[in-house]
Design an enzyme around this catalytic site. Structure first.
Site, PDB file in Angstrom:
ATOM      1  N   GLY A  48       1.592  15.643 -34.409  1.00  0.00           N
ATOM      2  CA  GLY A  48       1.856  14.270 -34.801  1.00  0.00           C
ATOM      3  C   GLY A  48       0.798  13.254 -34.448  1.00  0.00           C
ATOM      4  N   GLU A 103       0.162   9.974 -28.185  1.00  0.00           N
ATOM      5  CA  GLU A 103       1.356  10.511 -28.842  1.00  0.00           C
ATOM      6  C   GLU A 103       1.678   9.699 -30.087  1.00  0.00           C
ATOM      7  OE1 GLU A 103       3.412  12.840 -28.994  1.00  0.00           O
ATOM      8  OE2 GLU A 103       4.082  13.568 -27.064  1.00  0.00           O
ATOM      9  N   ASP A 107      10.526  10.193 -28.122  1.00  0.00           N
ATOM     10  CA  ASP A 107      11.966  10.137 -28.358  1.00  0.00           C
ATOM     11  C   ASP A 107      12.679  10.098 -27.005  1.00  0.00           C
ATOM     12  OD1 ASP A 107      12.428  10.245 -31.291  1.00  0.00           O
ATOM     13  OD2 ASP A 107      11.303  12.106 -31.134  1.00  0.00           O
ATOM     14  N   LYS A 135      11.086   5.115 -28.636  1.00  0.00           N
ATOM     15  CA  LYS A 135      12.498   4.960 -28.990  1.00  0.00           C
ATOM     16  C   LYS A 135      13.317   4.709 -27.719  1.00  0.00           C
ATOM     17  CE  LYS A 135      12.451   7.566 -33.269  1.00  0.00           C
ATOM     18  NZ  LYS A 135      13.080   8.689 -33.976  1.00  0.00           N
ATOM     19  N   PHE A 156      15.585   8.477 -37.487  1.00  0.00           N
ATOM     20  CA  PHE A 156      14.634   9.523 -37.851  1.00  0.00           C
ATOM     21  C   PHE A 156      13.558   8.885 -38.718  1.00  0.00           C
ATOM     22  CE2 PHE A 156      12.860  13.054 -40.185  1.00  0.00           C
ATOM     23  CZ  PHE A 156      12.634  13.936 -39.141  1.00  0.00           C
ATOM     24  N   ASP A 163       6.678  13.857 -39.186  1.00  0.00           N
ATOM     25  CA  ASP A 163       7.048  14.664 -40.347  1.00  0.00           C
ATOM     26  C   ASP A 163       8.536  14.920 -40.442  1.00  0.00           C
ATOM     27  OD1 ASP A 163       7.449  18.013 -39.662  1.00  0.00           O
ATOM     28  OD2 ASP A 163       6.945  16.617 -38.058  1.00  0.00           O
TER      29      ASP A 163
END
Length: 184
Positions: A48, A103, A107, A135, A156, A163
């Site tokens: 990512g 990053e 999450d 988040k 999401f 992705d």
């Protein structure tokens, strides 16, 4: 790929390409000041962070080296196994180096917390974190995140390296998918 290419797969754009570019520029300016006169190693977390690290590194006015790691904390499917595995380790020795871990999203922060501990065990001068998106669950882990692009709710998201089923990483923005894309 842009929003038009997605057709009805795109629900909405949360962070535009211009907002991302602007925020990377601001963060790079902070990094240039914070690491002035210091050796800097950017470590991207695959897959990512590819977009974030590429764009961030181009905004820096500070020379830096780059390396990559890939880790996994998932067993079968999408359920965490509780065990973090290194899938691709660093090629550069980080002893006495200033490491900036890059990053795409944090999450829960559990895997990243493990990764920071692992990197600190290798004797770096420092380990700091830059994430494009943080988040709410990330606040529940004792993890110091020095640079944050954006705080987003627990949705999401895809785009800009993020992705769904290995698709949508190449979107220049961050958005949400329409429910029919991942619905049952």
């Amino acid at each position: 790929m842009d929003a038009k290419d997605m057709g009805d797969d795109l629900e909405r754009i949360l962070i535009t390409e211009d907002q991302i570019k602007s925020r990377n520029r601001e963060i790079a300016a902070e990094i240039d000041v914070d690491y002035a006169g210091k050796d800097l190693l950017l470590v991207g977390v695959l897959n990512g962070a590819i977009m974030v690290m590429a764009d961030l590194s181009r905004e820096l006015h500070h020379p830096c080296a780059m390396d990559w790691m890939a880790v996994s904390s998932y067993g079968a499917g999408t359920t965490s196994s509780g065990v973090v595995r290194i899938l691709k380790d660093l090629e550069i020795d980080i002893k006495d180096r200033n490491v900036l871990l890059v990053e795409d999203v944090i999450d829960s922060g559990l895997t990243l917390s493990w990764l920071v501990g692992n990197l600190n065990s290798r004797g770096p001068a420092s380990v700091e974190i830059y994430t494009m998106v943080r988040k709410p669950l990330a606040f529940e882990v004792d993890l110091k995140i020095k640079y944050v692009g954006f705080d987003l709710p627990n949705e999401f998201i895809v785009g800009y390296g993020l992705d769904y089923a290995e698709k949508y990483r190449n979107l220049p923005f961050i958005g949400t998918l329409a429910p029919h894309v991942y619905g049952s």
